[in-house]
Design an enzyme around this catalytic site. Structure first.
Site, PDB file in Angstrom:
ATOM      1  N   GLU A  34      14.098  99.880  27.691  1.00  0.00           N
ATOM      2  CA  GLU A  34      14.179  99.724  29.164  1.00  0.00           C
ATOM      3  C   GLU A  34      15.107 100.863  29.376  1.00  0.00           C
ATOM      4  OE1 GLU A  34      12.941  98.000  31.807  1.00  0.00           O
ATOM      5  OE2 GLU A  34      14.280  99.453  32.796  1.00  0.00           O
ATOM      6  N   LYS A  37      17.112  97.956  34.046  1.00  0.00           N
ATOM      7  CA  LYS A  37      17.886  97.004  33.707  1.00  0.00           C
ATOM      8  C   LYS A  37      16.595  95.904  33.204  1.00  0.00           C
ATOM      9  CE  LYS A  37      21.645  96.654  36.747  1.00  0.00           C
ATOM     10  NZ  LYS A  37      22.348  96.054  37.901  1.00  0.00           N
ATOM     11  N   ILE A 192       4.418  92.302  51.348  1.00  0.00           N
ATOM     12  CA  ILE A 192       5.709  92.604  51.555  1.00  0.00           C
ATOM     13  C   ILE A 192       6.064  92.783  52.898  1.00  0.00           C
ATOM     14  CG2 ILE A 192       7.490  94.377  50.623  1.00  0.00           C
ATOM     15  CD1 ILE A 192       6.025  94.724  47.837  1.00  0.00           C
ATOM     16  N   GLU A 211       0.031  97.690  61.448  1.00  0.00           N
ATOM     17  CA  GLU A 211      -0.996  97.460  60.334  1.00  0.00           C
ATOM     18  C   GLU A 211      -2.206  98.140  60.779  1.00  0.00           C
ATOM     19  OE1 GLU A 211      -1.074  96.116  57.267  1.00  0.00           O
ATOM     20  OE2 GLU A 211      -3.417  96.720  57.561  1.00  0.00           O
ATOM     21  N   VAL A 245      -0.764 104.781  61.941  1.00  0.00           N
ATOM     22  CA  VAL A 245       0.606 105.679  62.120  1.00  0.00           C
ATOM     23  C   VAL A 245       0.428 107.280  61.762  1.00  0.00           C
ATOM     24  CG1 VAL A 245       2.595 106.054  60.835  1.00  0.00           C
ATOM     25  CG2 VAL A 245       1.900 103.680  61.276  1.00  0.00           C
ATOM     26  N   ALA A 328       4.232  88.985  39.553  1.00  0.00           N
ATOM     27  CA  ALA A 328       5.129  88.749  38.460  1.00  0.00           C
ATOM     28  C   ALA A 328       4.380  87.897  37.448  1.00  0.00           C
ATOM     29  CB  ALA A 328       6.401  88.238  38.730  1.00  0.00           C
ATOM     30  N   HIS A 453       2.389  59.283  50.393  1.00  0.00           N
ATOM     31  CA  HIS A 453       2.655  59.238  51.689  1.00  0.00           C
ATOM     32  C   HIS A 453       4.038  58.868  52.193  1.00  0.00           C
ATOM     33  CE1 HIS A 453       2.000  59.010  56.092  1.00  0.00           C
ATOM     34  NE2 HIS A 453       2.819  57.703  56.050  1.00  0.00           N
TER      35      HIS A 453
HETATM   36  C1  LIG Z   1       9.852  93.443  47.419  1.00  0.00           C
HETATM   37  C2  LIG Z   1       9.041  92.804  46.248  1.00  0.00           C
HETATM   38  C3  LIG Z   1       8.730  91.423  46.358  1.00  0.00           C
HETATM   39  C4  LIG Z   1       7.987  90.916  45.389  1.00  0.00           C
HETATM   40  N1  LIG Z   1       7.866  89.774  45.289  1.00  0.00           N
HETATM   41  C5  LIG Z   1       6.922  89.080  44.357  1.00  0.00           C
HETATM   42  C6  LIG Z   1       6.945  87.785  44.455  1.00  0.00           C
HETATM   43  O1  LIG Z   1       7.596  86.867  45.341  1.00  0.00           O
HETATM   44  N2  LIG Z   1       6.009  87.041  43.243  1.00  0.00           N
HETATM   45  C7  LIG Z   1       5.460  87.890  42.511  1.00  0.00           C
HETATM   46  O2  LIG Z   1       4.626  87.236  41.741  1.00  0.00           O
HETATM   47  N3  LIG Z   1       5.601  89.297  42.612  1.00  0.00           N
HETATM   48  C8  LIG Z   1       6.442  89.774  43.435  1.00  0.00           C
HETATM   49  N4  LIG Z   1       6.475  91.234  43.377  1.00  0.00           N
HETATM   50  C9  LIG Z   1       5.849  92.126  42.451  1.00  0.00           C
HETATM   51  C10 LIG Z   1       6.583  91.884  41.118  1.00  0.00           C
HETATM   52  O3  LIG Z   1       7.967  92.424  41.326  1.00  0.00           O
HETATM   53  C11 LIG Z   1       5.890  92.851  40.139  1.00  0.00           C
HETATM   54  O4  LIG Z   1       4.376  92.486  40.075  1.00  0.00           O
HETATM   55  C12 LIG Z   1       6.163  92.427  38.666  1.00  0.00           C
HETATM   56  O5  LIG Z   1       7.608  93.115  38.543  1.00  0.00           O
HETATM   57  C13 LIG Z   1       5.579  93.610  37.667  1.00  0.00           C
HETATM   58  O6  LIG Z   1       5.878  93.420  36.362  1.00  0.00           O
HETATM   59  P1  LIG Z   1       6.040  94.748  35.403  1.00  0.00           P
HETATM   60  O7  LIG Z   1       6.548  94.122  34.083  1.00  0.00           O
HETATM   61  O8  LIG Z   1       4.558  95.179  35.468  1.00  0.00           O
HETATM   62  O9  LIG Z   1       6.737  95.697  36.045  1.00  0.00           O
HETATM   63  P2  LIG Z   1       8.329  95.980  36.383  1.00  0.00           P
HETATM   64  O10 LIG Z   1       8.798  94.742  36.798  1.00  0.00           O
HETATM   65  O11 LIG Z   1       8.349  97.207  37.587  1.00  0.00           O
HETATM   66  O12 LIG Z   1       9.133  96.511  35.185  1.00  0.00           O
HETATM   67  C14 LIG Z   1       8.719  97.722  34.507  1.00  0.00           C
HETATM   68  C15 LIG Z   1       9.835  98.298  33.884  1.00  0.00           C
HETATM   69  O13 LIG Z   1       9.889  99.165  33.076  1.00  0.00           O
HETATM   70  C16 LIG Z   1      10.701 100.303  33.064  1.00  0.00           C
HETATM   71  N5  LIG Z   1      10.287 101.487  32.659  1.00  0.00           N
HETATM   72  C17 LIG Z   1       9.490 102.302  33.344  1.00  0.00           C
HETATM   73  N6  LIG Z   1       9.313 103.584  32.690  1.00  0.00           N
HETATM   74  C18 LIG Z   1       9.891 103.384  31.578  1.00  0.00           C
HETATM   75  C19 LIG Z   1      10.300 104.293  30.638  1.00  0.00           C
HETATM   76  N7  LIG Z   1       9.647 105.478  30.391  1.00  0.00           N
HETATM   77  N8  LIG Z   1      11.168 103.945  29.467  1.00  0.00           N
HETATM   78  C20 LIG Z   1      11.573 102.572  29.470  1.00  0.00           C
HETATM   79  N9  LIG Z   1      11.561 101.903  30.450  1.00  0.00           N
HETATM   80  C21 LIG Z   1      10.710 102.110  31.602  1.00  0.00           C
HETATM   81  C22 LIG Z   1      11.408 100.030  34.392  1.00  0.00           C
HETATM   82  O14 LIG Z   1      12.753 100.200  34.631  1.00  0.00           O
HETATM   83  C23 LIG Z   1      11.015  98.617  34.866  1.00  0.00           C
HETATM   84  O15 LIG Z   1      12.384  97.950  34.258  1.00  0.00           O
HETATM   85  C24 LIG Z   1       7.441  91.775  44.335  1.00  0.00           C
HETATM   86  C25 LIG Z   1       7.693  93.305  44.325  1.00  0.00           C
HETATM   87  C26 LIG Z   1       8.197  93.767  45.580  1.00  0.00           C
HETATM   88  C27 LIG Z   1       8.562  95.324  45.605  1.00  0.00           C
END
Ligand SMILES: Cc1cc2nc3c(=O)[nH]c(=O)nc-3n(C[C@H](O)[C@H](O)[C@H](O)COP(=O)(O)OP(=O)(O)OC[C@H]3O[C@@H](n4cnc5c(N)ncnc54)[C@H](O)[C@@H]3O)c2cc1C
Length: 474
Positions: A34, A37, A192, A211, A245, A328, A453
């Site tokens: 990672e 974080k 978002i 939009e 836009v 997520a 209820h």
């Molecule tokens: C504002 C916002 C609100 C959101 N709200 C929701 C919500 O309410 N509910 C929901 O389900 N989803 C929500 N999402 C979406 C959700 O955050 C993502 O779908 C989710 O985090 C994806 O998980 P992931 O593990 O694929 O990637 P990420 O969480 O993006 O994790 C990828 C990780 O890989 C690391 N990384 C990248 N390249 C490298 C490398 N070369 N070497 C080492 N580490 C690396 C990055 O640092 C990061 O920590 C939201 C997103 C945003 C932006």
């Protein structure tokens, strides 16, 4: 010295760290690489911090109308630094939780940037991972039997609308605001954009949403979009749709920014203190060594099969980096399926039409399965039941009676095809509909799940009855 693993996961976001825990449960020697974080976007720049801000906005908005409940508070002040502090505390608590889970699972965490190498002296297959360590120490070399790429995504912008962190923000910068602007233009009325519009409006910011599509939250059922637009406009948010836009019209002055959009062939100009761009996310596929592999990219996302294997069968990819539903809970479930496939556990591929999607604006929105139009396009003989929260006692007690539950069912088989909700606490109620879809329930079975209820969930029971014209309180 090179370290050997059964599995190395590139990226410790929701997808990556959940996959690591499942791998450790299955006895695989596992490491995570990672560069930022543990917890990734969801924990540090997405789900959790945005929901913490939304909750503060909700408390502020509720306090402002407390006299409706017979509670007179007097002068109400927003302490935005405290709002941010609370958000940070929640994020930090959960971050410590993830770190603890890694220790508990004996998962090695390498803090640094990982790159996949081609066939090397360490291994004849591409997959050896070189980690440029954050602490400046010599690169670590990891030799895994399997790799999962879970590198996530980052905000996308529009050409000519570069994120400058001052006037033009993505959600990353918006989450770090030290003080609220007086006004903001939000480009993009998707999930978002709508969450931010709702939150900032509740905090007292003047909000305009621009939009491109003909409706906000365009991936939701058309009636949900319409109701969302009606309620958000009633709350004072300006929403323009079918608006393109024109980035070239962007102008920045000392404390204002203006931009025009083409709406029905006419140019309209909007001004505010800041612009928030929320037009989707780009997959993090660069600088991770894909050029050293046979892995294919399709429309910017890594191509995988139903078990999340790439073209290199020992390298998997999950989460935002493969596109689809960028959520997520989707990323983490994909991680579990990938790991179980690696461990020969014969997982069931994911049926994406069973996954619930939530929008945490006020009003909340939630859905699972097909929209009414999708079901019709797929050739189903559709019947629909709808029930308003206005006739639900608990919604009136709660002071939030806008919105409805809509159930789309198949006239021929009686199966539930989709459930769509807008209104109070629907993000917590959607899982009943999710379970109904998983169990292939009919509206009759949902209606015969006697709902307590008074409860908001009565709207689901009534909507199920409404599918066959039998709702009681309509
Ligand atoms: C504002 C916002 C609100 C959101 N709200 C929701 C919500 O309410 N509910 C929901 O389900 N989803 C929500 N999402 C979406 C959700 O955050 C993502 O779908 C989710 O985090 C994806 O998980 P992931 O593990 O694929 O990637 P990420 O969480 O993006 O994790 C990828 C990780 O890989 C690391 N990384 C990248 N390249 C490298 C490398 N070369 N070497 C080492 N580490 C690396 C990055 O640092 C990061 O920590 C939201 C997103 C945003 C932006």
């Amino acid at each position: 010295m090179a370290q050997e693993y059964d599995l190395v996961i590139l990226g410790g976001g929701t997808g990556g760290y959940v996959a690591a825990i499942r791998a450790s449960q299955l006895g695989l020697k596992t490491a995570i690489v990672e560069k930022g974080k543990l917890g990734g976007t969801c924990l540090h720049k997405g789900c959790i911090p945005s929901k913490a801000l939304l909750r503060s906005a909700e408390v502020f908005a509720t306090a402002k109308k407390s006299d409706e409940f017979g509670v007179e508070i007097g002068d109400i002040q927003l302490n935005f630094p405290r709002v941010q502090e609370r958000k940070e505390q929640i994020v930090e608590q959960l971050h410590r939780g993830v770190q603890h889970l890694m220790k508990q699972g004996k998962i090695d965490v390498y803090e640094g940037n990982g790159t996949i190498l081609g066939p090397s002296i360490f291994s004849p297959m591409p997959g050896t991972i070189s980690v440029a360590m954050k602490n400046g120490k010599e690169n670590e070399m990891l030799i895994p039997k399997n790799v999962i790429i879970a590198t996530g995504s980052r905000p996308r912008s529009l050409p000519g609308l570069d994120i400058d962190g001052q006037f033009i923000l993505s959600s990353d910068e918006a989450l770090q605001l030290k003080e609220l602007p007086q006004s903001i233009i939000i480009v993009g009325g998707g999930v978002i954009g709508v969450e931010w519009a709702s939150m900032l409006n509740d905090f007292g910011v003047v909000v305009t949403v621009i939009e491109y599509a003909d409706r906000i939250v365009p991936t939701e059922d058309h009636e949900i979009s319409k109701e969302a637009e009606r309620i958000l406009k009633k709350k004072g948010i300006k929403i323009v749709t079918k608006a393109k836009v024109l980035s070239e019209t962007l102008e920045k002055t000392d404390n204002q920014v203006s931009i025009s959009a083409e709406i029905k062939g006419e140019k309209q100009t909007f001004s505010a203190e800041k612009i928030l761009v929320s037009v989707g996310r780009l997959a993090n596929t660069e600088n991770i060594g894909l050029q050293n592999t046979e892995i294919k990219i399709e429309k910017g996302f890594i191509e995988v099969n139903e078990y999340f294997q790439t073209e290199e069968s020992h390298i998997y990819a999950i989460g935002d980096v493969i596109g689809g539903l960028q959520l997520a809970h989707v990323a983490s479930h994909e991680g579990i399926v990938a790991v179980e496939h690696i461990a020969n556990e014969k997982p069931t591929p994911i049926d994406y039409s069973l996954i619930s999607k939530c929008i945490y604006s006020s009003p909340e929105m939630a859905s699972v399965g097909f929209t009414e139009n999708e079901a019709k396009e797929k050739g189903y003989n559709v019947k629909v039941g709808k029930f308003s929260f206005r006739a639900i006692g608990k919604a009136l007690v709660y002071g939030e009676a806008d919105g409805f539950v809509k159930i789309v069912a198949d006239k021929d088989t009686n199966d539930i095809l989709g459930v769509h909700m807008i209104g109070p606490h629907v993000t917590d109620m959607i899982s009943e509909a999710g379970l109904a879809r998983v169990l292939d329930a009919t509206p009759w079975e949902v209606a015969h799940t006697i709902h307590p209820h008074p409860s908001l969930s009565e709207a689901i029971g009534e909507a199920a009855l409404a599918v066959d014209g039998k709702a009681i309180h309509s």
